[in-house]
Design a protein around this motif. Structure first.
Motif, PDB file in Angstrom:
ATOM      1  N   LEU A 165      -2.073   3.140 -12.774  1.00 15.89           N
ATOM      2  CA  LEU A 165      -0.700   3.573 -13.054  1.00 15.89           C
ATOM      3  C   LEU A 165      -0.470   5.008 -12.576  1.00 15.89           C
ATOM      4  O   LEU A 165       0.585   5.312 -12.012  1.00 15.89           O
ATOM      5  N   GLN A 166      -1.454   5.888 -12.784  1.00 15.74           N
ATOM      6  CA  GLN A 166      -1.318   7.283 -12.345  1.00 15.74           C
ATOM      7  C   GLN A 166      -1.191   7.351 -10.825  1.00 15.74           C
ATOM      8  O   GLN A 166      -0.336   8.060 -10.290  1.00 15.74           O
ATOM      9  N   GLN A 167      -2.038   6.609 -10.136  1.00 16.67           N
ATOM     10  CA  GLN A 167      -1.998   6.618  -8.675  1.00 16.67           C
ATOM     11  C   GLN A 167      -0.704   5.981  -8.142  1.00 16.67           C
ATOM     12  O   GLN A 167      -0.153   6.443  -7.141  1.00 16.67           O
ATOM     13  N   SER A 168      -0.230   4.949  -8.817  1.00 11.70           N
ATOM     14  CA  SER A 168       1.051   4.332  -8.425  1.00 11.70           C
ATOM     15  C   SER A 168       2.178   5.348  -8.563  1.00 11.70           C
ATOM     16  O   SER A 168       3.036   5.474  -7.675  1.00 11.70           O
TER      17      SER A 168
ATOM     18  N   LYS B  33      -9.459   4.802  -6.722  1.00 11.36           N
ATOM     19  CA  LYS B  33      -9.051   6.016  -5.998  1.00 11.36           C
ATOM     20  C   LYS B  33      -9.127   5.815  -4.483  1.00 11.36           C
ATOM     21  O   LYS B  33      -8.234   6.259  -3.754  1.00 11.36           O
ATOM     22  N   LYS B  34     -10.165   5.141  -4.008  1.00 13.89           N
ATOM     23  CA  LYS B  34     -10.288   4.878  -2.563  1.00 13.89           C
ATOM     24  C   LYS B  34      -9.150   3.980  -2.083  1.00 13.89           C
ATOM     25  O   LYS B  34      -8.614   4.175  -0.995  1.00 13.89           O
ATOM     26  N   TYR B  35      -8.815   2.989  -2.880  1.00 14.87           N
ATOM     27  CA  TYR B  35      -7.714   2.083  -2.543  1.00 14.87           C
ATOM     28  C   TYR B  35      -6.412   2.875  -2.357  1.00 14.87           C
ATOM     29  O   TYR B  35      -5.721   2.722  -1.349  1.00 14.87           O
ATOM     30  N   PHE B  36      -6.092   3.729  -3.305  1.00  9.51           N
ATOM     31  CA  PHE B  36      -4.848   4.494  -3.213  1.00  9.51           C
ATOM     32  C   PHE B  36      -4.918   5.565  -2.139  1.00  9.51           C
ATOM     33  O   PHE B  36      -3.905   5.879  -1.509  1.00  9.51           O
ATOM     34  N   GLN B  37      -6.103   6.121  -1.883  1.00  8.36           N
ATOM     35  CA  GLN B  37      -6.238   7.077  -0.785  1.00  8.36           C
ATOM     36  C   GLN B  37      -5.928   6.387   0.538  1.00  8.36           C
ATOM     37  O   GLN B  37      -5.300   6.975   1.417  1.00  8.36           O
ATOM     38  N   GLY B  38      -6.334   5.126   0.656  1.00  6.73           N
ATOM     39  CA  GLY B  38      -6.013   4.347   1.855  1.00  6.73           C
ATOM     40  C   GLY B  38      -4.514   4.189   2.035  1.00  6.73           C
ATOM     41  O   GLY B  38      -4.008   4.221   3.160  1.00  6.73           O
ATOM     42  N   ILE B  39      -3.790   4.022   0.942  1.00  3.41           N
ATOM     43  CA  ILE B  39      -2.328   3.908   1.002  1.00  3.41           C
ATOM     44  C   ILE B  39      -1.716   5.230   1.454  1.00  3.41           C
ATOM     45  O   ILE B  39      -0.844   5.253   2.341  1.00  3.41           O
ATOM     46  N   HIS B  40      -2.170   6.336   0.887  1.00  3.67           N
ATOM     47  CA  HIS B  40      -1.659   7.655   1.301  1.00  3.67           C
ATOM     48  C   HIS B  40      -1.970   7.920   2.779  1.00  3.67           C
ATOM     49  O   HIS B  40      -1.100   8.405   3.520  1.00  3.67           O
ATOM     50  N   ASP B  41      -3.197   7.593   3.199  1.00  7.10           N
ATOM     51  CA  ASP B  41      -3.587   7.804   4.594  1.00  7.10           C
ATOM     52  C   ASP B  41      -2.728   6.963   5.535  1.00  7.10           C
ATOM     53  O   ASP B  41      -2.296   7.436   6.591  1.00  7.10           O
ATOM     54  N   TYR B  42      -2.463   5.722   5.153  1.00  7.88           N
ATOM     55  CA  TYR B  42      -1.645   4.823   5.962  1.00  7.88           C
ATOM     56  C   TYR B  42      -0.235   5.395   6.145  1.00  7.88           C
ATOM     57  O   TYR B  42       0.298   5.419   7.267  1.00  7.88           O
ATOM     58  N   LEU B  43       0.364   5.828   5.053  1.00  6.32           N
ATOM     59  CA  LEU B  43       1.713   6.404   5.145  1.00  6.32           C
ATOM     60  C   LEU B  43       1.731   7.604   6.082  1.00  6.32           C
ATOM     61  O   LEU B  43       2.642   7.746   6.908  1.00  6.32           O
ATOM     62  N   GLN B  44       0.725   8.448   5.965  1.00  4.70           N
ATOM     63  CA  GLN B  44       0.658   9.635   6.816  1.00  4.70           C
ATOM     64  C   GLN B  44       0.469   9.234   8.285  1.00  4.70           C
ATOM     65  O   GLN B  44       1.152   9.764   9.173  1.00  4.70           O
ATOM     66  N   GLU B  45      -0.439   8.278   8.542  1.00  2.90           N
ATOM     67  CA  GLU B  45      -0.676   7.811   9.916  1.00  2.90           C
ATOM     68  C   GLU B  45       0.593   7.234  10.536  1.00  2.90           C
ATOM     69  O   GLU B  45       0.833   7.391  11.733  1.00  2.90           O
ATOM     70  N   LYS B  46       1.393   6.561   9.748  1.00  2.00           N
ATOM     71  CA  LYS B  46       2.614   5.925  10.236  1.00  2.00           C
ATOM     72  C   LYS B  46       3.818   6.861  10.188  1.00  2.00           C
ATOM     73  O   LYS B  46       4.952   6.440  10.429  1.00  2.00           O
TER      74      LYS B  46
END
Length: 195
Positions: A84-87, A144-157
């Motif tokens: 929930l915090q990461q969301s 945390k790794k799962y959500f870091q992947g989401i942040h990285d994806y948004l930045q890459e795109k």
């Protein structure tokens, strides 16, 4: 005066559940907030997911960890809290404000914050000092790794509209999994302090 004291005593007693813990029960309100957050995410849809097929990505949602029997009750609460915090962190950024209808975004962030606030009433009691290093426990690291992947994806795109749409759909999956985890915790016994 005696009436006021009796009323205060009654309020204190009502606040404590059978286990003697103040507010550490998964409430129906928490589940209602979770459902409302999913509805809000659905309403935030601005693009057809089909128009963004080229941007699809498997973020590796740790669904089997949460839905299976891999998590013990003492791990389930911190995993739920972290999800929930990461969301909340995904949607509470300057970039997300530019991507979404701000009214819906504010309602979603408020709903996630309400869920976190409810869980905060129990966090210290459930996790205790012995679990203060839960950031190093595998399930938390996986989340945390799962959500870091989401942040990285948004930045890459470049925080494109399609990237946000892909993330919106993924966050619906993540919040559905967190709702399943809440239900599982409830079935384990709504009192988060019991073993």
């Amino acid at each position: 005066m005696a009436f006021v004291l009796s009323l205060l005593m009654a309020l204190v007693l009502v606040s404590y559940g059978p286990g003697g813990s103040l507010g550490c029960y998964l409430s129906q309100r928490l589940m209602l907030d979770a459902r409302e957050n999913l509805r809000l995410l659905d309403r935030m849809n601005r693009l057809s997911p089909h128009s963004c097929l080229q941007d699809r990505k498997d973020f590796g949602l740790p669904q089997e960890m949460v839905e299976g029997d891999q998590l013990q009750k003492d791990q389930a609460f911190p995993v739920l809290y972290e999800m929930l915090q990461q969301s909340f962190n995904v949607f509470h950024t300057e970039h997300s404000s530019a991507a979404w209808d701000t009214t819906l975004l504010d309602q979603l962030c408020t709903g996630l914050q309400q869920q976190l606030d409810h869980l905060d009433t129990c966090r210290d009691q459930v996790m205790g000092e012995k679990d203060s290093e839960l950031g190093n426990v595998d399930p938390i690291v996986t989340v945390k790794k799962y959500f870091q992947g989401i942040h990285d994806y948004l930045q890459e795109k470049g925080y494109s509209d399609c990237a946000w749409e892909i993330v919106r759909v993924e966050m619906m999956r993540a919040l559905t999994v967190s709702t399943t985890l809440q239900k599982r915790l409830t079935k384990m016994g709504g009192d988060l302090n019991s073993p």
